[in-house]
Design an enzyme around this catalytic site. Structure first.
Site, PDB file in Angstrom:
ATOM      1  CD  GLU A 173      52.585 -22.407  37.567  1.00 40.94           C
ATOM      2  OE1 GLU A 173      52.030 -22.701  36.498  1.00 40.94           O
ATOM      3  OE2 GLU A 173      52.111 -22.686  38.686  1.00 40.94           O
ATOM      4  CB  SER A 444      20.095  37.309  46.902  1.00 39.75           C
ATOM      5  OG  SER A 444      18.750  37.696  47.025  1.00 39.75           O
TER       6      SER A 444
END
Length: 766
Positions: A173, A444
């Site tokens: 690069e 319940s």
């Protein structure tokens, strides 16, 4: 002329001042930006790490599933165990090449372990050739909190970055990186010449510093103004930071691809995403491929365009050989090697659980911090339990009414850590989290609180106290309320425990009203949830609303013998550097008499063995001794089941969002999800240990009086010490009992077959 000369000088000075001012401004902005954190890094949320030890209850199938969740690759031979995150398997024998992992308070190195699983237990465990007492795998990543940019990265420091990667980046690069001052004028001139000669823009001349400047401070537009700004920023970066710092920032910043909406940034994450390994373990070929992709991550995507990617990699390899970064004799061999890219790592999504984690975190952290600070959050979620819960819901829903929905919570009995959470029948999609937000009447499920309230008064109530199941008529809210039993019949006088085992409504209401509503709901509060006043009689049958996670808290207090432990969903939070931000220790408070809770838990075991939960035996062995309770609300709108084994508790709700009838009861709805789910995961038998204030006595259950252990149908029944009946049943003794005949695990000696006692009674208190 003189005036013109002064004007020129003036304009020149103005230009110099503007130039200097702009340079100062840029310099200041660069300093500020780099001084603070450079990147928004998402928080990572991990599941519990799997801990391996000899004797661990674990099937080979489950271990294979865990390794799949971790993204471990199965290879055929030991020779192929070359990188961490791979394993071989020969029936029940596993060899794992484990990944290193930083847990925050400890680092686990890369290592090889071997284990053998036989009959669903770990029978042998070795680490690096020696016997190991315990091993811990790296935890499954279960989610992240992304910033708005959806950028994801794994930050690496200069020390973590291989020298070969640095040199390759520079060689490909910006080969003059270490000699220029942010702008490479030679490269610019060369690029201009090349572009003029070819008549098109084919070669750029941006340095690494300029690329960094563009990514951090500028837009991607290609204008002259932007290029000028880029040069100023690059120069400012070079002036304030070293080359190593600039290169480190570049390696963490660059874009390397896309995973759906998630953007892959930096070589640290790139190495994991494409090769399933850390940066330090990249081969020269893999390094060449990643560096080559900088030219165009989508163009050279190795999964989509393997030919292009191979050609680009080989170009970089050639350059590496030319620069002396790899030995030239190895080049030919490297050029012929495959790309070795792994399939896209599966992103496990547990959005409902993450929703709970996020809600807890937001009580202590800002949302912005969760999305930017790179926090590491460790939770107790057990992925195998979570998947079992999701499958239990899916299997139950298959072929049923499409409007049915579900909520599931699974916790560890010992710690009340939430191991799994399902907020709807489509567990992969975010939306209304029913496990946390669906407030529905519990039916319940409230009854154990009623009977616990009674048993906490041993001077008035025991398990064999006779209570009446008959018509009830009460004024409530200006109206007459007449509850009925589910079977539309009344059962007359019966022992207290039978009313709970069979979930009779009228006897429960009579008992609750005798105790007082304040007393019952004070007990409910001690269990973990107190409904809001005013209290009305219908609340004794669960007319008030709770969420599944609230019900789980209440039943955990029952499962832990009356000791209240707040539910935990986070164990610890660490910074990316391993600093501990927060730990969430276990907190235990005694809220209820363990003796009374023991009596209720014994009865809840009878509920599953012979009462309303008896059909659970379709999925779970009676030997597990599961304790549980069904719940159904008016017109069958909501179905519930809450139950626990020796190590795990789960609460399931099944209903509809529009609150219409499901046509299901607790046993035919929620309990079936519970059974399907718990059958897939290891459960230990529930063995209830009597606390010190429990004593046993032989009772004739027909009269509730003491009996000789040789009397027909006599039972050993637990009592709070001092509450056992003192009056004896007038049944003649056949032989005097001995202490050895009694105890929590023994029945009195039966000389004759019981004539009038149904068989299930014999097992209720064994």
């Amino acid at each position: 002329m003189k005036l013109l000369r002064w004007l020129v000088i003036f304009l020149f000075l103005c230009a110099c001042m503007a130039f200097g001012g702009y340079a100062y401004l840029i310099n200041h902005q660069v300093a500020e930006r780099f001084k603070d954190r450079l990147w928004d890094v998402p928080a990572k949320v991990y599941a519990r790490p799997m801990t391996l030890y000899i004797g661990l209850q674990l099937s080979a199938k489950s271990l294979g599933q865990e390794l799949d969740l971790l993204g471990y690759r199965k290879v055929s031979t030991q020779a192929q165990l070359t990188v961490p995150g791979t394993y071989t398997r020969y029936q029940g024998r596993f060899i794992l090449n484990c990944r290193p992992f930083n847990f925050g308070d400890q680092r686990r190195p890369m290592r090889r372990i071997e284990l053998t699983i036989s009959r669903s237990r770990v029978t042998r465990l070795k680490s690096l050739g020696s016997t190991a007492d315990m091993e811990q795998l790296d935890p499954v990543l279960i989610g992240q909190f992304y910033p708005s940019s959806m950028e994801d990265r794994v930050l690496v420091t200069t020390e973590d970055i291989p020298a070969l990667l640095k040199k390759t980046i520079v060689a490909v690069e910006d080969k003059n990186f270490y000699s220029h001052y942010g702008i490479d004028f030679k490269s610019i001139f060369r690029a201009i010449v090349v572009n003029i000669r070819e008549g098109q823009f084919t070669q750029g001349a941006s340095t690494l510093t300029q690329q960094l400047a563009k990514n951090f401070f500028l837009s991607p537009e290609k204008t002259f103004k932007r290029k000028i700004s880029e040069a100023f920023v690059a120069a400012a970066i070079e002036r304030q930071f070293t080359k190593e710092e600039i290169l480190e920032a570049y390696i963490n910043e660059v874009y390397l691809g896309q995973d759906g909406a998630r953007a892959i940034h930096g070589f640290g994450l790139g190495a994991q995403f494409y090769f399933g390994k850390s940066l330090g373990l990249l081969s020269p070929e893999e390094t060449a491929l990643l560096v080559g992709m900088l030219k165009g991550p989508s163009v050279y995507n190795p999964r989509v365009h393997p030919d292009r990617a191979t050609a680009r990699r080989n170009t970089v390899l050639g350059l590496m050989a030319d620069q002396g970064l790899i030995p030239s004799p190895n080049l030919t061999k490297s050029l012929g090697r495959p790309l070795n890219v792994i399939p896209v790592p599966r992103q496990w999504r547990f959005p409902f659980y993450l929703d709970l984690v996020k809600r807890r975190l937001l009580k202590e952290y800002r949302e912005k911090d969760l999305k930017t600070m790179g926090l590491r959050i460790f939770t107790p979620l057990d992925p195998l339990v979570q998947l079992a819960a999701e499958k239990g819901v899916a299997d139950f829903m298959a072929g049923r009414n499409s409007k049915l929905q579900a909520g599931v919570v699974v916790t560890a009995c010992a710690t009340n850590e939430i191991q799994a959470l399902v907020g709807g029948k489509q567990p992969k999609y975010e939306g209304f989290n029913r496990a946390l937000d669906a407030k529905r009447p519990i039916g319940s499920l409230v009854k154990p609180a009623v009977y616990l309230s009674a048993l906490e008064q041993p001077e008035n109530y025991t398990l064999v106290t006779r209570i009446h199941d008959g018509p009830v008529s009460l004024k409530s809210g200006g109206r007459l309320w007449r509850p009925m039993n589910y079977d539309k019949t009344f059962h007359g006088e019966l022992p207290l425990y039978q009313a709970l085992v069979h979930s009779y409504n009228t006897s429960t209401v009579k008992l609750g009203m005798a105790l007082g509503l304040e007393t019952v709901f004070a007990t409910m509060g001690q269990l973990g949830f107190k409904p809001s006043a005013p209290f009305v009689p219908a609340m004794l049958l669960g007319s008030f609303e709770m969420t599944p996670v609230q019900v789980a808290q209440v039943y955990h207090t029952l499962a832990s013998g009356g000791f209240y432990t707040p539910a935990r969903v986070i164990n610890a939070v660490y910074t990316p550097d391993g600093e501990t931000l927060q730990r969430y220790p276990l907190r235990i408070e005694q809220h209820l008499d363990p003796g009374a809770v023991f009596l209720v838990d014994k009865t809840l075991q009878a509920v599953v063995r012979e009462g309303t939960g008896r059909s659970l035996s379709r999925w779970l062995s009676p030997d597990l001794g599961i304790a549980g309770k069904t719940g159904t609300t008016n017109d069958l709108r909501d179905t519930w089941f809450a139950g626990f084994s020796g190590n795990r508790l789960a609460v399931v709700w099944v209903g509809r969002d529009d609150n219409k009838s499901t046509g299901l009861t607790g046993a035919s709805g929620a309990m079936q999800v519970f059974g399907r789910m718990m059958a897939q995961i290891p459960n230990t038998p529930l063995v209830l240990t009597p606390p010190e204030n429990i004593e046993w006595a032989v009772i004739n259950p027909q009269t509730g009086l003491r009996a000789n252990n040789n009397a027909p149908g006599a039972l050993a029944v637990p009592f709070i010490r001092g509450s056992a009946p003192v009056v004896s049943d007038p049944v003649p003794d056949v032989a005097p009992p001995t202490p050895a005949d009694f105890g929590p695990d023994k029945q009195p000696v039966q000389k004759k077959k019981p004539r009038y006692l149904i068989d299930w009674l014999k097992d209720v208190f064994k």
